[in-house]
Design an enzyme around this catalytic site. Structure first.
Site, PDB file in Angstrom:
ATOM      1  N   ASP A  63       0.822  -1.217   0.000  1.00  0.00           N
ATOM      2  CA  ASP A  63       0.000   0.000   0.000  1.00  0.00           C
ATOM      3  C   ASP A  63       0.859   1.272   0.000  1.00  0.00           C
ATOM      4  O   ASP A  63       2.087   1.191  -0.016  1.00  0.00           O
ATOM      5  CB  ASP A  63      -0.947  -0.071   1.213  1.00  0.00           C
ATOM      6  CG  ASP A  63      -2.286   0.586   0.962  1.00  0.00           C
ATOM      7  OD1 ASP A  63      -2.407   1.373   0.016  1.00  0.00           O
ATOM      8  OD2 ASP A  63      -3.227   0.320   1.742  1.00  0.00           O
ATOM      9  N   GLU A  66      -0.577   1.704  -5.311  1.00  0.00           N
ATOM     10  CA  GLU A  66      -0.326   3.150  -5.154  1.00  0.00           C
ATOM     11  C   GLU A  66      -1.481   3.965  -5.732  1.00  0.00           C
ATOM     12  O   GLU A  66      -1.349   5.150  -5.956  1.00  0.00           O
ATOM     13  CB  GLU A  66       1.068   3.558  -5.636  1.00  0.00           C
ATOM     14  CG  GLU A  66       1.417   3.344  -7.104  1.00  0.00           C
ATOM     15  CD  GLU A  66       0.846   4.412  -8.028  1.00  0.00           C
ATOM     16  OE1 GLU A  66      -0.331   4.283  -8.407  1.00  0.00           O
ATOM     17  OE2 GLU A  66       1.590   5.350  -8.410  1.00  0.00           O
ATOM     18  N   GLU A 102       0.655   7.722  -9.820  1.00  0.00           N
ATOM     19  CA  GLU A 102       1.671   8.145 -10.806  1.00  0.00           C
ATOM     20  C   GLU A 102       1.597   7.285 -12.064  1.00  0.00           C
ATOM     21  O   GLU A 102       2.624   6.857 -12.576  1.00  0.00           O
ATOM     22  CB  GLU A 102       3.068   8.131 -10.168  1.00  0.00           C
ATOM     23  CG  GLU A 102       3.211   9.217  -9.126  1.00  0.00           C
ATOM     24  CD  GLU A 102       4.655   9.561  -8.756  1.00  0.00           C
ATOM     25  OE1 GLU A 102       5.573   9.309  -9.544  1.00  0.00           O
ATOM     26  OE2 GLU A 102       4.831  10.085  -7.649  1.00  0.00           O
ATOM     27  N   ASP A 156      -9.854   3.619  -3.835  1.00  0.00           N
ATOM     28  CA  ASP A 156     -10.563   2.445  -3.302  1.00  0.00           C
ATOM     29  C   ASP A 156     -11.985   2.334  -3.844  1.00  0.00           C
ATOM     30  O   ASP A 156     -12.719   3.328  -3.923  1.00  0.00           O
ATOM     31  CB  ASP A 156     -10.656   2.526  -1.774  1.00  0.00           C
ATOM     32  CG  ASP A 156      -9.299   2.333  -1.128  1.00  0.00           C
ATOM     33  OD1 ASP A 156      -8.282   2.248  -1.847  1.00  0.00           O
ATOM     34  OD2 ASP A 156      -9.268   2.274   0.117  1.00  0.00           O
TER      35      ASP A 156
HETATM   36  C1  GLA Z   1      -5.895   1.544   1.383  1.00  0.00           C
HETATM   37  C2  GLA Z   1      -5.999   0.521   0.256  1.00  0.00           C
HETATM   38  C3  GLA Z   1      -7.164  -0.413   0.538  1.00  0.00           C
HETATM   39  C4  GLA Z   1      -6.957  -1.103   1.879  1.00  0.00           C
HETATM   40  C5  GLA Z   1      -6.757  -0.080   2.983  1.00  0.00           C
HETATM   41  C6  GLA Z   1      -6.317  -0.714   4.291  1.00  0.00           C
HETATM   42  O1  GLA Z   1      -6.977   2.397   1.415  1.00  0.00           O
HETATM   43  O2  GLA Z   1      -6.150   1.148  -0.981  1.00  0.00           O
HETATM   44  O3  GLA Z   1      -7.315  -1.354  -0.490  1.00  0.00           O
HETATM   45  O4  GLA Z   1      -5.827  -1.953   1.788  1.00  0.00           O
HETATM   46  O5  GLA Z   1      -5.762   0.880   2.641  1.00  0.00           O
HETATM   47  O6  GLA Z   1      -6.087   0.201   5.300  1.00  0.00           O
END
Ligand code: GLA
Length: 358
Positions: free
Chosen positions: A119, A152, A156, A174
């Site tokens: 992440d 990421e 980028e 997300d």
């Molecule tokens: C980010 C990632 C998610 C998940 C959360 C966990 O937001 O993009 O997919 O892994 O962190 O905290």
């Protein structure tokens, strides 16, 4: 293909849940359908050892340790994944791996980890192009094959550089368990279609099927399109408590075959029409499959039922060519078609067919 804890459970994870999930993935037939990774997301780790800086799993949630859990998952014929972050902390504030890549990769290899989701939180404003390669190198140095899933968030334009770093890369923020979020992510991921292929995949984030925020026919659309666009199919619901509808969607073998097709070409949006200025569009999504076949999705984003037409010229089939169409949701041959395949599509849903030369 597999399962990840985040979309349904967030930080509320512990070893019994993972064992039970592995059991159900096998007993329900999800493993036979192809789902073989069981992946922990954020919140399994709590601290580092003061002397050697080794990552310590949460002793309350994972009292038997991660190796014992990985062993259990492997004993079921499944693979095991963990999560970390190319920053000082994970997004939920647990210790991250920035500066600890080597020691962490060694822990993962020692435990028998097969997959790392990596992440992007608390990244000290350093470019991911600088922060992700050290973990790639550390994983490679362990000698254990560990799938490197970069997260990421498309910041980028990773499609342009991540093929040299990871096995998959998130292209978007997300996903949320809502129709609008699904549409937004589908659209954002589409522009990178040309960059995906065997060994390196665009990742538009995990499945929300079965989490309750969308209608069944909307989840049908979500799963169909995720299969077509060669998304990693990571189940994000509670498989220990899933409905028949959820199970039926997740185990559609004809769509899984699209997703796992050896050609590895990401399907894309090939046409879009609007019934009126106010309406949401109707779209055609398509991609080639092995042996001259084509996967075709008639996608009605509008709130009214509509006839959607897929023209051969849009999906890359020569005009005049006769193609057999098979409906992959009805599991039924529809006949032979020439130049166009059209069907009535319910609001917020899809008709999906495999076309093969007649
Ligand atoms: C980010 C990632 C998610 C998940 C959360 C966990 O937001 O993009 O997919 O892994 O962190 O905290």
């Amino acid at each position: 293909m597999g399962f990840n804890t985040w979309n349904h459970f967030g930080c509320n994870i512990q070893e019994d849940l993972i064992r039970k999930t592995a059991d159900v993935i096998v007993s329900s037939g999800l493993k036979d359908a192809g789902y073989n990774y069981i992946n922990l997301d954020d919140c399994w780790q709590v601290a580092r050892t003061p002397d050697t800086n080794e990552i310590i799993p949460d002793p309350k949630a994972f009292p038997s340790g991660i190796k014992a859990l990985a062993d259990y998952v492997h004993s079921k014929g499944l693979k095991f994944g963990v999560y970390s972050d190319a920053g000082t902390n994970t997004c939920a504030g647990r210790p991250g791996s920035l500066g600890f890549e080597t020691i962490d990769a060694q822990s993962y290899a020692k435990w028998g980890v097969d997959y790392l989701k990596y992440d992007n939180c608390f990244n000290k404003f350093i470019s991911p192009k600088t922060r992700y390669p050290p973990m790639r190198d550390a994983l490679n140095k362990t000698g254990r094959p560990i799938l490197f899933s970069m997260c990421e968030w498309g910041r980028e334009d990773p499609a342009k550089w991540a093929p040299a770093v990871g096995n998959s890369w998130r292209t978007t923020p997300d996903i949320r368990d809502e129709w609008g979020s699904f549409l937004n992510i589908l659209e954002l991921n589409d522009r990178w279609a040309a960059y995906a292929g065997p060994g390196g995949w665009n990742d538009p984030d995990m499945l929300e099927v079965g989490n309750g925020g969308m209608k069944t026919h909307e989840y049908v659309a979500h799963f169909t399109l995720w299969a077509l666009i060669k998304s990693p199919l990571l189940i994000g619901c509670d498989v220990t408590n899933m409905s028949t509808d959820t199970y039926t969607i997740l185990t559609n073998r004809e769509l899984i075959a699209w997703n796992q097709d050896p050609l590895g070409v990401q399907g894309r949006k090939v046409a879009r029409v609007f019934a009126s200025p106010q309406a949401e569009p109707q779209e055609v999504w398509a991609g080639p499959l092995v042996n001259g076949a084509h996967a075709v999705v008639l996608f009605n984003r509008d709130t009214k039922n509509a006839t959607v037409k897929a023209f051969w010229k849009d999906i890359g089939v020569p005009n005049g060519k006769k193609m057999k169409a098979r409906d992959v949701w009805l599991h039924k041959e529809l006949g032979v078609f020439q130049d166009v395949f059209a069907a009535q599509v319910a609001a917020h849903s899809v008709v999906a067919v495999t076309l093969t030369p007649a």
